[in-house]
Design a protein around this motif. Structure first.
Motif, PDB file in Angstrom:
ATOM      1  N   ASP A 496       0.850  -1.187   0.000  1.00  0.00           N
ATOM      2  CA  ASP A 496       0.000   0.000   0.000  1.00  0.00           C
ATOM      3  C   ASP A 496       0.887   1.238   0.000  1.00  0.00           C
ATOM      4  OD1 ASP A 496       0.903  -0.585   2.551  1.00  0.00           O
ATOM      5  OD2 ASP A 496      -0.897   0.121   3.562  1.00  0.00           O
ATOM      6  N   GLY A 497       0.756   2.038  -1.042  1.00  0.00           N
ATOM      7  CA  GLY A 497       1.587   3.221  -1.200  1.00  0.00           C
ATOM      8  C   GLY A 497       2.327   3.191  -2.523  1.00  0.00           C
ATOM      9  N   PHE A 498       3.110   4.236  -2.755  1.00  0.00           N
ATOM     10  CA  PHE A 498       3.917   4.316  -3.962  1.00  0.00           C
ATOM     11  C   PHE A 498       4.999   3.249  -3.965  1.00  0.00           C
ATOM     12  CE2 PHE A 498       3.116   9.139  -4.551  1.00  0.00           C
ATOM     13  CZ  PHE A 498       2.105   8.904  -5.471  1.00  0.00           C
ATOM     14  N   THR A 499       5.374   2.802  -5.147  1.00  0.00           N
ATOM     15  CA  THR A 499       6.601   2.027  -5.276  1.00  0.00           C
ATOM     16  C   THR A 499       7.791   2.954  -5.089  1.00  0.00           C
ATOM     17  OG1 THR A 499       6.826   2.403  -7.649  1.00  0.00           O
ATOM     18  CG2 THR A 499       5.466   0.523  -6.952  1.00  0.00           C
ATOM     19  N   LEU A 500       8.982   2.388  -5.000  1.00  0.00           N
ATOM     20  CA  LEU A 500      10.176   3.210  -4.814  1.00  0.00           C
ATOM     21  C   LEU A 500      10.385   4.139  -6.004  1.00  0.00           C
ATOM     22  CD1 LEU A 500      12.574   3.884  -3.053  1.00  0.00           C
ATOM     23  CD2 LEU A 500      13.761   1.873  -3.949  1.00  0.00           C
ATOM     24  N   ARG A 550      17.067   8.805 -10.164  1.00  0.00           N
ATOM     25  CA  ARG A 550      17.720   7.516  -9.907  1.00  0.00           C
ATOM     26  C   ARG A 550      18.596   7.596  -8.663  1.00  0.00           C
ATOM     27  NH1 ARG A 550      18.395   7.591 -15.738  1.00  0.00           N
ATOM     28  NH2 ARG A 550      20.638   8.047 -15.551  1.00  0.00           N
ATOM     29  N   ARG A 551      19.272   8.723  -8.468  1.00  0.00           N
ATOM     30  CA  ARG A 551      20.102   8.860  -7.267  1.00  0.00           C
ATOM     31  C   ARG A 551      19.224   8.881  -6.016  1.00  0.00           C
ATOM     32  NH1 ARG A 551      24.522  13.615  -6.512  1.00  0.00           N
ATOM     33  NH2 ARG A 551      25.169  12.719  -8.516  1.00  0.00           N
ATOM     34  N   SER A 552      18.067   9.530  -6.098  1.00  0.00           N
ATOM     35  CA  SER A 552      17.170   9.545  -4.942  1.00  0.00           C
ATOM     36  C   SER A 552      16.710   8.141  -4.588  1.00  0.00           C
ATOM     37  CB  SER A 552      15.964  10.444  -5.225  1.00  0.00           C
ATOM     38  OG  SER A 552      16.338  11.807  -5.248  1.00  0.00           O
ATOM     39  N   ILE A 553      16.434   7.317  -5.602  1.00  0.00           N
ATOM     40  CA  ILE A 553      16.087   5.914  -5.336  1.00  0.00           C
ATOM     41  C   ILE A 553      17.226   5.234  -4.594  1.00  0.00           C
ATOM     42  CG2 ILE A 553      15.756   3.664  -6.434  1.00  0.00           C
ATOM     43  CD1 ILE A 553      14.172   5.051  -8.620  1.00  0.00           C
ATOM     44  N   ARG A 554      18.448   5.435  -5.058  1.00  0.00           N
ATOM     45  CA  ARG A 554      19.600   4.775  -4.419  1.00  0.00           C
ATOM     46  C   ARG A 554      19.816   5.299  -3.000  1.00  0.00           C
ATOM     47  NH1 ARG A 554      21.530   5.640  -9.776  1.00  0.00           N
ATOM     48  NH2 ARG A 554      22.773   7.438  -9.098  1.00  0.00           N
ATOM     49  N   ASN A 555      19.561   6.589  -2.775  1.00  0.00           N
ATOM     50  CA  ASN A 555      19.687   7.137  -1.422  1.00  0.00           C
ATOM     51  C   ASN A 555      18.749   6.421  -0.453  1.00  0.00           C
ATOM     52  OD1 ASN A 555      21.585   9.080  -2.187  1.00  0.00           O
ATOM     53  ND2 ASN A 555      20.030  10.644  -2.574  1.00  0.00           N
ATOM     54  N   VAL A 556      17.508   6.268  -0.872  1.00  0.00           N
ATOM     55  CA  VAL A 556      16.520   5.623  -0.016  1.00  0.00           C
ATOM     56  C   VAL A 556      16.881   4.156   0.193  1.00  0.00           C
ATOM     57  CG1 VAL A 556      14.103   4.908   0.130  1.00  0.00           C
ATOM     58  CG2 VAL A 556      14.676   7.225  -0.628  1.00  0.00           C
ATOM     59  N   LEU A 569      11.964  -5.152   1.638  1.00  0.00           N
ATOM     60  CA  LEU A 569      11.854  -4.631   0.277  1.00  0.00           C
ATOM     61  C   LEU A 569      10.508  -5.040  -0.312  1.00  0.00           C
ATOM     62  CD1 LEU A 569      15.359  -5.736  -1.035  1.00  0.00           C
ATOM     63  CD2 LEU A 569      14.702  -3.420  -0.375  1.00  0.00           C
ATOM     64  N   THR A 570      10.010  -4.237  -1.247  1.00  0.00           N
ATOM     65  CA  THR A 570       8.793  -4.578  -1.961  1.00  0.00           C
ATOM     66  C   THR A 570       9.160  -5.102  -3.336  1.00  0.00           C
ATOM     67  OG1 THR A 570       7.627  -2.827  -0.786  1.00  0.00           O
ATOM     68  CG2 THR A 570       6.557  -3.715  -2.735  1.00  0.00           C
ATOM     69  N   ALA A 571       8.522  -6.183  -3.750  1.00  0.00           N
ATOM     70  CA  ALA A 571       8.865  -6.854  -5.008  1.00  0.00           C
ATOM     71  C   ALA A 571       8.904  -5.868  -6.172  1.00  0.00           C
ATOM     72  CB  ALA A 571       7.871  -7.971  -5.299  1.00  0.00           C
ATOM     73  N   GLY A 572       9.998  -5.898  -6.903  1.00  0.00           N
ATOM     74  CA  GLY A 572      10.174  -5.047  -8.071  1.00  0.00           C
ATOM     75  C   GLY A 572      10.866  -3.740  -7.791  1.00  0.00           C
ATOM     76  N   ASP A 573      10.916  -3.325  -6.534  1.00  0.00           N
ATOM     77  CA  ASP A 573      11.622  -2.079  -6.215  1.00  0.00           C
ATOM     78  C   ASP A 573      13.107  -2.184  -6.522  1.00  0.00           C
ATOM     79  OD1 ASP A 573       9.502  -0.539  -5.472  1.00  0.00           O
ATOM     80  OD2 ASP A 573       9.868  -0.637  -3.311  1.00  0.00           O
ATOM     81  N   GLU A 574      13.635  -3.404  -6.502  1.00  0.00           N
ATOM     82  CA  GLU A 574      15.059  -3.583  -6.755  1.00  0.00           C
ATOM     83  C   GLU A 574      15.423  -3.244  -8.192  1.00  0.00           C
ATOM     84  OE1 GLU A 574      13.276  -7.798  -7.243  1.00  0.00           O
ATOM     85  OE2 GLU A 574      12.856  -5.918  -6.165  1.00  0.00           O
ATOM     86  N   PHE A 575      14.438  -3.183  -9.082  1.00  0.00           N
ATOM     87  CA  PHE A 575      14.736  -2.721 -10.444  1.00  0.00           C
ATOM     88  C   PHE A 575      13.745  -1.655 -10.910  1.00  0.00           C
ATOM     89  CE2 PHE A 575      12.867  -7.056 -10.808  1.00  0.00           C
ATOM     90  CZ  PHE A 575      11.627  -6.746 -11.354  1.00  0.00           C
ATOM     91  N   GLY A 576      13.154  -0.923  -9.978  1.00  0.00           N
ATOM     92  CA  GLY A 576      12.432   0.293 -10.307  1.00  0.00           C
ATOM     93  C   GLY A 576      11.088   0.107 -10.974  1.00  0.00           C
ATOM     94  N   ARG A 577      10.289  -0.865 -10.518  1.00  0.00           N
ATOM     95  CA  ARG A 577       8.959  -1.030 -11.113  1.00  0.00           C
ATOM     96  C   ARG A 577       8.071   0.155 -10.754  1.00  0.00           C
ATOM     97  NH1 ARG A 577       4.911  -3.025  -7.168  1.00  0.00           N
ATOM     98  NH2 ARG A 577       3.491  -3.190  -8.950  1.00  0.00           N
ATOM     99  N   THR A 578       7.074   0.394 -11.583  1.00  0.00           N
ATOM    100  CA  THR A 578       6.139   1.489 -11.354  1.00  0.00           C
ATOM    101  C   THR A 578       4.710   0.970 -11.276  1.00  0.00           C
ATOM    102  OG1 THR A 578       5.255   3.580 -12.240  1.00  0.00           O
ATOM    103  CG2 THR A 578       5.945   1.911 -13.850  1.00  0.00           C
ATOM    104  N   ASP A 605      21.141  -1.573 -13.755  1.00  0.00           N
ATOM    105  CA  ASP A 605      22.104  -0.958 -12.841  1.00  0.00           C
ATOM    106  C   ASP A 605      21.554  -0.910 -11.422  1.00  0.00           C
ATOM    107  OD1 ASP A 605      23.916  -0.542 -14.880  1.00  0.00           O
ATOM    108  OD2 ASP A 605      23.317   1.538 -15.242  1.00  0.00           O
ATOM    109  N   LEU A 606      20.273  -0.558 -11.285  1.00  0.00           N
ATOM    110  CA  LEU A 606      19.668  -0.513  -9.955  1.00  0.00           C
ATOM    111  C   LEU A 606      19.636  -1.891  -9.325  1.00  0.00           C
ATOM    112  CD1 LEU A 606      18.211   1.008  -7.707  1.00  0.00           C
ATOM    113  CD2 LEU A 606      16.072   0.728  -8.990  1.00  0.00           C
TER     114      LEU A 606
END
Length: 758
Positions: A496-500, A550-556, A569-578, A605-606
């Motif tokens: 529940d909420g935004f993805t990364l 992309r840097r903000s994603i890596r910071n978080v 982790l939430t599934a798919g956040d490791e490669f930036g799903r939307t 890369d992520l």
């Protein structure tokens, strides 16, 4: 209008009172329908019913057996000539008096709350309601007139399963990975959405339990470095009639229909065609395959409410059996539910049988299915007594002391929507808890406050105290009950909420597909679109924002994996799903919710970054401390266990913590003495490596004097500036591999670095 159904004559197939009583004396504690000897033992709770029928369903119609009344509201019988695979339901006779909370209606076939398998699904037609309804999609009022249409063709049926195999169960339990909390990394996933689009799965396995057990999926989890997969609900569920009226599904599954049966729609077509027993077998095989890979399985479970909704909802199971015995009421007249879950009903954990039902379900899934733990949705409801939450509630005490559940992971979502419903940090061991304060603090520092600064100081950013508290394990909440930092389930995103990726892409929710006029979902996202709402493509206006996002994603991500506590982790956040800006995709069985495995270069890369960070966390205990720090040396280590420094390399003290415009911080965490302090020859073993985290939350470059070290220098092992960990070697050439303490290094805006001592 009230009416009372007559007590039917005992069915000729029912057991005699003498034989039933003697058998029941041995088995009344085991509710449900279980194969025993030449048939099945049946025990059902219906405390205010006048009669209860077991209904066996076959091609030739119904076979009814009247159950016998026993003590404490139980009804029972031994029914011969019933075997595994038989479909069944219950019909309950008694008073229809809504004002008193009595909703008995024998024309409605009810699902046994203890059914371990089921077939069929709920059809939203007027026949499934206990009171007279003309339009199943409409809001219903007025319960006075009891409906006399048969619901059997429109509701799921229970299926009798064979007796369990104790040898196989023992072997399954012995195979549990039993990952210690100090090494646990949780990965939240949806069985269907996680696997439906996976390109390496055969089409027939996509979206299924078997798909989750496929080697390609397991290899992804192993290479990523997660230890524990937490599955959104796989208890059988139904779509609430309000959602069905919008022609949408309950995709997440937080609307339980059965606490024992797995959701059939997640099984392969082959298993469903083979029967309910094959569906259960597919679930067991999924658990076994993940265990063989060293991965634990935790289930998200919803014991706080059911799919029956408010009083005007359908009559499917608990409400028709024992409405006042299962559901929490406010004590008024006419009878009304006390809804502390926001779903229309709440189960009443003051009731012994509700506690028993929950514990029996947990024991079944942990014992016979072999799962490794549970995450309790809206767990405060489970600890409410007379309206107030109590950490020593009988259910929570029983849960903590149950021998079957003694070695499984227990996680609370520590809030509900009732009075004083936010209780983060107040559950006693062995419960761990989702830490929403952690989520908000990390989002606020890297996104909301940075956004305010970027917009010319619109709003005052928060000072560094909260971020430091979360990095060091949230002792302000989890030091109670002598719990360590691993009691905090640290997360920044969840189902529940935004993805990364959406956190750095959208300032506002975009939930139009939910057909609620964008009213649903949180408005407090603490997100930052970096200046343009929505996705921007390479070469289009605003494309210069892509590297910053992309840097903000890596910071978080980096902050999450270096913080003391248990990361999730939430599934798919490791490669930036939307999710295309949808922050409440509960009803989206669509590409909005499905994990898209097709990746572009930056997503690869992520993914490499996520793997690198998890490798660091697994390799270095200093990144996952199990004790709270005290800001002084430990008995086995003369180095201060946790210290904080500013950009000048001096300790942060006093008023410096209260400056909201101070955005640079260094955290030095001592690695401590090695596990074996001396070798066999008596030579001192090396000290574990210390950690230095350098945070620059400012919008400008900052020259940072590295904090003091007890070794010859610091090794830079990760920088969020790097698009990929491959850039580590390039940085070592340019900046020097091992800068000494006190060395001034330039740190780029909005970035975080990890150093380990040499």
């Amino acid at each position: 209008m009230t009416s009372t159904a007559p007590v039917p004559d005992p069915s000729p197939t029912a057991t005699t009172p003498a034989s039933a009583a003697s058998r029941g004396a041995r088995s009344l504690a085991r509710l449900g329908v279980h194969v025993v000897g030449d048939g099945v033992d049946v025990v059902v709770l219906a405390s205010q019913a006048s009669a209860v029928d077991l209904v066996l369903l076959g091609e030739d119609g119904e076979r009814r057996t009247g159950l016998l009344r026993a003590r404490h509201g139980l009804w029972h019988a031994h029914v011969p000539d019933v075997s595994a695979g038989t479909r069944y339901g219950l019909r309950v006779h008694g008073e229809w008096n809504p004002a008193a909370g009595q909703l008995h209606n024998p024309d409605k076939l009810l699902l046994d709350p203890y059914a371990r398998a089921l077939t069929g699904e709920v059809s939203y037609v007027p026949e499934i309601f206990g009171h007279h309804v003309t339009d199943a999609a409409a809001t219903h009022h007025g319960l006075e007139v009891r409906d006399d249409r048969d619901s059997a063709p429109f509701v799921p049926h229970g299926v009798v399963l064979p007796a369990s195999d104790p040898v196989a169960t023992a072997e399954r339990l012995a195979a549990r990975p039993r990952v210690p909390w100090s090494r646990t990394v949780i990965y939240e996933a949806h069985v269907r959405g996680f696997t439906l689009l996976h390109p390496d799965l055969p089409p027939e396995l996509r979206g299924t339990y078997a798909g989750l057990a496929h080697p390609a999926v397991i290899e992804h989890l192993r290479r990523l470095g997660v230890t524990t997969i937490e599955l959104l609900p796989i208890h059988a569920f139904a779509t609430e009639h309000a959602i069905a009226a919008r022609d949408l599904p309950n995709y997440w599954g937080y609307s339980t229909l059965s606490y024992f049966a797995p959701e059939p729609s997640y099984a392969t077509r082959a298993s469903r065609d083979a029967g309910a027993e094959a569906v259960v077998a597919e679930v067991r095989a999924m658990v076994d395959a993940l265990h063989a890979a060293g991965i634990e399985v935790v289930l998200d479970v919803v014991y706080n409410h059911t799919c029956e909704g408010g009083l005007d909802g359908p009559l499917l199971s608990w409400r028709g059996l024992d409405n006042t015995g299962y559901y929490l009421h406010d004590g008024g007249t006419p009878a009304r539910y006390a809804d502390v879950t926001g779903t229309g009903n709440s189960l009443d954990f003051r009731r012994q049988r509700v506690v028993q039902l929950t514990l029996d379900s947990l024991r079944y899934w942990a014992g016979e299915i072999g799962v490794d733990g549970f995450r309790f949705d809206l767990a405060v409801t489970l600890g409410r007594k007379a309206g107030e939450f109590e950490p020593d509630h009988p259910f929570l005490v029983a849960l903590a002391s149950d021998p079957v559940l003694a070695d499984v992971k227990l996680v609370a979502e520590p809030w509900d929507v009732g009075p004083s419903g936010w209780r983060t940090g107040e559950f006693a061991p062995p419960m761990h808890e989702w830490n929403d304060r952690y989520r908000d603090s990390v989002r606020r520092f890297w996104l909301a406050d940075a956004k305010a600064l970027a917009q010319g100081g619109h709003g005052t950013p928060h000072d560094l105290r909260d971020l430091a508290t979360r990095l060091s394990g949230s002792a302000d909440m989890f030091h109670r009950f002598d719990r360590g930092p691993t009691a905090s389930i640290n997360y920044v995103t969840a189902h529940d909420g935004f993805t990364l990726a959406d956190l750095v892409t959208y300032d506002h929710k975009h939930n139009g597909a939910n057909r609620e006029d964008n009213r649903d979902g949180s408005d407090n996202n603490l997100s930052w679109n970096h200046g343009v709402e929505g996705r921007v493509e390479s070469g289009s206006p605003g494309s210069e924002l892509r590297p910053v996002r992309r840097r903000s994603i890596r910071n978080v991500l980096g902050t999450l994996l270096v913080s003391a506590g248990t990361p999730m982790l939430t599934a798919g956040d490791e490669f930036g799903r939307t999710q295309q800006g949808n922050n409440n995709a509960y009803c989206q069985d669509s590409p909005i919710s499905w994990v898209d495995w097709e990746r572009t270069g930056w997503q690869d890369d992520l993914l490499e970054t996520a793997r690198h960070l998890l490798e660091l966390r697994h390799a270095h205990p200093v990144m996952r401390p199990t004790r709270f720090a005290y800001g002084r040396p430990r008995s086995n280590d003369p180095f201060i266990d946790l210290a904080w420094f500013g950009e000048d390399g001096a300790a942060v003290e006093g008023s410096a913590w209260h400056n909201p415009y101070r955005r640079v911080l260094q955290m030095r965490r001592a690695g401590g003495a090695a596990a074996n302090p001396r070798s066999a020859e008596g030579v001192a073993a090396p000290v574990r490596r210390d950690l230095l985290v350098v945070v620059n939350g400012a919008l400008n470059d900052v020259d940072v004097a590295l904090a003091p070290s007890r070794t010859q220098g610091w090794e830079l092992v990760w920088d969020s500036v790097w698009e990929s960990p491959r850039e580590r070697h390039e940085s070592a050439v340019v900046d020097g591999a091992f800068p000494d303490a006190g060395t001034v290094v330039p740190v780029e805006p909005l970035s975080i670095r990890f150093y380990l001592s040499r």
